[in-house]
Design an enzyme around this catalytic site. Structure first.
Site, PDB file in Angstrom:
ATOM      1  CB  CYS A   2      -0.930   0.092   1.195  1.00 57.25           C
ATOM      2  SG  CYS A   2      -2.092  -1.252   1.286  1.00 57.25           S
ATOM      3  NE  ARG A  28       4.594   2.053   0.000  1.00 61.52           N
ATOM      4  CZ  ARG A  28       5.564   1.859   0.877  1.00 61.52           C
ATOM      5  NH1 ARG A  28       6.816   2.061   0.527  1.00 61.52           N
ATOM      6  NH2 ARG A  28       5.297   1.471   2.096  1.00 61.52           N
ATOM      7  CD1 TRP A  74       0.550  -6.342  -2.822  1.00 62.63           C
ATOM      8  CD2 TRP A  74       0.299  -6.794  -0.645  1.00 62.63           C
ATOM      9  NE1 TRP A  74       0.997  -7.620  -2.599  1.00 62.63           N
ATOM     10  CE2 TRP A  74       0.858  -7.930  -1.285  1.00 62.63           C
ATOM     11  CE3 TRP A  74       0.045  -6.852   0.722  1.00 62.63           C
ATOM     12  CZ2 TRP A  74       1.173  -9.095  -0.597  1.00 62.63           C
ATOM     13  CZ3 TRP A  74       0.347  -8.014   1.404  1.00 62.63           C
ATOM     14  CH2 TRP A  74       0.912  -9.125   0.753  1.00 62.63           C
ATOM     15  CG  ASN A 100       1.586   0.986   4.236  1.00 62.64           C
ATOM     16  OD1 ASN A 100       1.357  -0.200   4.073  1.00 62.64           O
ATOM     17  ND2 ASN A 100       2.809   1.464   4.315  1.00 62.64           N
ATOM     18  N   GLY A 101      -0.660  -0.644   6.364  1.00 58.56           N
ATOM     19  CA  GLY A 101      -0.315  -1.409   7.560  1.00 58.56           C
ATOM     20  C   GLY A 101      -1.406  -2.410   7.864  1.00 58.56           C
ATOM     21  CD  GLU A 464      17.866 -12.218  -7.360  1.00 53.30           C
ATOM     22  OE1 GLU A 464      17.401 -12.785  -6.362  1.00 53.30           O
ATOM     23  OE2 GLU A 464      17.396 -11.148  -7.791  1.00 53.30           O
ATOM     24  CE  LYS A 468      14.304 -10.564  -9.399  1.00 48.03           C
ATOM     25  NZ  LYS A 468      15.101 -10.187  -8.270  1.00 48.03           N
ATOM     26  CD  GLU A 471      10.643 -11.065  -8.137  1.00 49.04           C
ATOM     27  OE1 GLU A 471      11.854 -10.906  -8.182  1.00 49.04           O
ATOM     28  OE2 GLU A 471       9.934 -10.532  -7.274  1.00 49.04           O
ATOM     29  CG  HIS A 487      21.705 -35.627  -2.817  1.00 52.36           C
ATOM     30  ND1 HIS A 487      22.207 -36.858  -2.433  1.00 52.36           N
ATOM     31  CD2 HIS A 487      22.789 -34.833  -3.025  1.00 52.36           C
ATOM     32  CE1 HIS A 487      23.537 -36.792  -2.367  1.00 52.36           C
ATOM     33  NE2 HIS A 487      23.910 -35.572  -2.741  1.00 52.36           N
ATOM     34  CE  LYS A 587      11.851  -2.026  -5.462  1.00 47.49           C
ATOM     35  NZ  LYS A 587      12.276  -3.345  -5.971  1.00 47.49           N
TER      36      LYS A 587
HETATM   37  C1  F6R Z   1      12.493  -9.833  -5.348  1.00 49.62           C
HETATM   38  C2  F6R Z   1      12.294  -8.806  -4.347  1.00 49.62           C
HETATM   39  C3  F6R Z   1      11.970  -9.246  -2.967  1.00 49.62           C
HETATM   40  C4  F6R Z   1      12.758  -8.387  -1.960  1.00 49.62           C
HETATM   41  C5  F6R Z   1      12.335  -8.744  -0.522  1.00 49.62           C
HETATM   42  C6  F6R Z   1      13.130  -7.971   0.497  1.00 49.62           C
HETATM   43  O1  F6R Z   1      12.787  -9.278  -6.590  1.00 49.62           O
HETATM   44  O2  F6R Z   1      12.366  -7.644  -4.625  1.00 49.62           O
HETATM   45  O3  F6R Z   1      12.242 -10.602  -2.784  1.00 49.62           O
HETATM   46  O4  F6R Z   1      14.116  -8.613  -2.146  1.00 49.62           O
HETATM   47  O5  F6R Z   1      10.979  -8.470  -0.351  1.00 49.62           O
HETATM   48  O6  F6R Z   1      12.956  -6.603   0.354  1.00 49.62           O
HETATM   49  P1  F6R Z   1      13.969  -5.575   0.988  1.00 49.62           P
HETATM   50  O7  F6R Z   1      15.274  -5.772   0.333  1.00 49.62           O
HETATM   51  O8  F6R Z   1      13.367  -4.220   0.708  1.00 49.62           O
HETATM   52  O9  F6R Z   1      14.026  -5.872   2.456  1.00 49.62           O
END
Ligand code: F6R
Length: 592
Positions: A2, A28, A74, A100-101, A464, A468, A471, A487, A587
């Site tokens: 949010c 957000r 969100w 937000n929260g 990683e 990517k 997501e 395994h 995010k």
């Molecule tokens: C993946 C991504 C998330 C963040 C995670 C931690 O692309 O962006 O997995 O890495 O939510 O977020 P931060 O780094 O802001 O604590």
């Protein structure tokens, strides 16, 4: 999770400004959008879906007034419908709130309010807030007093922006655990969850701390604590330019941010002096423990390999959401390093609170002024600039760079700085694989499962790559230590499952190559990343993405991640998705 905005303008109509500001917070949340403005009464227009869709039916003239609030959601409590979209109001439509929260005790409070006759129109936790404010205002309190009374009843996290027709032209913000900043323009004042929202209007901001309130009207901003005492706060000048939060010709923020990575690394490299200063203050540690989530967790995994290889200190990596269950043995001989782009991730902040009581703490963070930077004992900034795409890209490589700098400086092996400084050039080279990767993406866009494998320093890169992919393409991707395949997961490998093999030169190379042979023997298509000179790997793979031979495994995480990001980006685009706004994600994850 949010985004909220509030503004009080002197001369202009608030609605277009609110729309523009809240648009900068769409990373957000994009389940719904809503704006409320106030002239003689409160007008609200809200809808489910993203801002572009919302704009199609929006007539800004229906939102008159020089002050207002706005929200992108969100969803946590209640599905992403128009009814659950913010702003929410009281029974008489004289109070509007964006939030937000999460209000953890909302059920008890809602029952109490229903019993006293309040009518609810949504399933959200937020809606109890305007009704509670209504109760206190009906008892004779002004808006500020009523908000203060309400905060004493709320358990959970909140950043709120509130307006009332009883006090036109005034917006009040208050926060606990969720971020809130105040933007100071010329005769115009803003509240926002994050700095990019206000960059087109001002670079002067105040970061509110927990349990602080900002009262904005046409003349001024007053900051108070929740006892009602006026407090003075530092005004910060933001170095980010408005352009940094725009796409500047790229189709998506993610692609722009992938291309910004060499510069992001250069910017972090400029923090070397700051990092030296931080390290000088350290006592001798017998153990290091990294704590983070998601992509930041993968950067931490690289940290483990680096610290153990270069510094020789035993290093743990713990997911922030698991930290409270495994932190029993922490002591003052341990440095706990928190990695977070946003500095606002709820899991990470909770772990930081626990670690602060037992150990020394350091936060490596991108967002200046964020909660983690104020709560950790030591702070290092990554200075990657604002990252708007939900999938982390440039902030990952800048986190890695900060970790490399720390490990090199702490180990005294400063000759390695020269190798690190070459990485931006190698990353520029890696970006040249874009056309080749676009083609590969076209071939594999309909695949349903991928494996990503690597050993040692390449294992986090594989993880990683898989994250990517999941997501932003919604394709199942599994990041695996190459040696673990046999395994169990080898049972899943066949001609339908492509395997991305991260195989830079170094001590792990030959063994990963054997694992490539194993998956080939099960008819998997292999997309290999390795040295241009690696003829064996080249002949073993269906697709080969080459790098200069001098990039060895220790530094490979920086350039080698780039083709992974591009592959996911182009598969996402090929599948007609929006890589900047993947479904169900946001995010900044401010809930546990
Ligand atoms: C993946 C991504 C998330 C963040 C995670 C931690 O692309 O962006 O997995 O890495 O939510 O977020 P931060 O780094 O802001 O604590």
């Amino acid at each position: 999770m949010c985004g909220i905005v509030g503004c009080v303008l002197k001369d202009d109509e608030a609605a277009p400004v609110l729309l523009e500001c809240v648009g900068k917070l769409e990373y957000r949340g994009y389940d719904s959008v809503g704006i409320a403005t106030s002239a003689s009464d409160i007008k609200i227009i809200k809808d489910q879906g993203k801002i572009d869709k919302y704009k199609e039916n929006l007539d800004l003239k229906e939102l008159p007034g020089k002050s207002g609030i706005a929200h992108v959601r969100w969803a946590t409590h209640g599905s992403p419908t128009k009814e659950n979209a913010h702003p929410h109001t009281d029974c008489k439509n004289r109070i509007a709130v964006v939030h937000n929260g999460i209000i953890e005790n909302f059920k008890e409070l809602k029952t109490e309010l229903l019993n006293s006759g309040h009518k609810f129109t949504s399933q959200t936790d937020t809606e109890i807030i305007p009704h509670l404010i209504e109760e206190y205002m009906d008892e004779g309190q002004d808006l500020e007093g009523a908000i203060r009374s309400v905060t004493r009843r709320l358990i959970g996290s909140y950043a709120l922006a509130v307006m009332s027709t009883d006090e036109p032209g005034k917006i009040i913000g208050v926060r606990k655990e969720s971020p809130l900043i105040v933007g100071l323009g010329e005769d115009e004042y803003f509240l926002a969850s994050d700095v990019p929202a206000v960059l087109n209007h001002t670079n002067q901001v105040i970061y509110l701390d927990n349990k602080e309130m900002a009262i904005l009207d046409g003349n001024d901003v007053i900051i108070k604590n929740l006892d009602g005492d006026v407090i003075s706060k530092e005004v910060h000048t933001i170095e980010w330019t408005p352009d940094m939060a725009e796409k500047t010709g790229y189709n998506h923020f993610m692609l722009k941010e992938i291309h910004e990575q060499p510069d992001a690394v250069k910017n972090t490299l400029m923090e070397e002096k700051e990092i030296r200063n931080v390290i000088e203050k350290f006592p001798k540690f017998s153990k290091i423990c990294f704590v983070a989530c998601g992509t930041s967790y993968h950067a931490s995994l690289v940290g483990k390999y680096l610290f153990e290889t270069l510094v020789g200190i035993p290093t743990d990596v713990i997911l922030a959401s698991e930290f409270e269950y495994t932190s029993g043995a922490l002591d003052k001989d341990t440095l706990v390093i928190f990695i977070s782009q946003s500095g606002e991730t709820a899991d990470t902040l909770k772990a930081l609170k626990i670690a602060n009581r037992k150990s020394h703490t350091l936060a490596i963070v991108n967002v200046v002024g964020s909660t983690a930077t104020r709560e950790a004992e030591h702070v290092i900034f990554t200075r990657a600039g604002p990252e708007i795409g939900v999938a982390a890209t440039k902030t990952y490589v800048s986190q890695l760079t900060a970790i490399y700098l720390m490990a090199i400086l702490m180990s005294g092996k400063e000759e390695l700085l020269q190798t690190l400084e070459k990485m931006p050039d190698y990353m520029e080279e890696a970006l040249k694989s874009e056309e080749q990767i676009k083609e590969i993406a076209g071939k594999y866009k309909d695949t349903t499962d991928f494996f990503f494998i690597g050993r040692g320093f390449s294992y986090p890169t594989a993880m990683e790559g898989a994250l990517k992919l999941k997501e932003i393409t919604y394709i199942h991707g599994e990041g695996y230590a190459a040696g673990e395949l046999k395994h169990g997961p080898l049972a899943l490998i066949d001609e339908e499952v492509p395997v991305v093999a991260v195989t830079p030169p170094g001590s792990s190379h030959d063994k990963t190559l054997s694992n490539v042979e194993e998956v080939k023997a099960r008819f998997a298509h292999v997309i290999a990343l390795g040295s241009h000179d690696d003829d064996v790997l080249k002949s073993d793979s269906d697709e080969f993405i080459g790098f200069p031979d001098e990039i060895n495994e220790m530094f490979s995480p920086l350039p080698y991640v780039i083709p992974m990001q591009l592959l996911s980006y182009y598969i996402s685009v090929e599948r007609g998705l929006d890589p900047d706004k993947p479904k169900n994600l946001a995010k900044c994850v401010t809930v546990e």
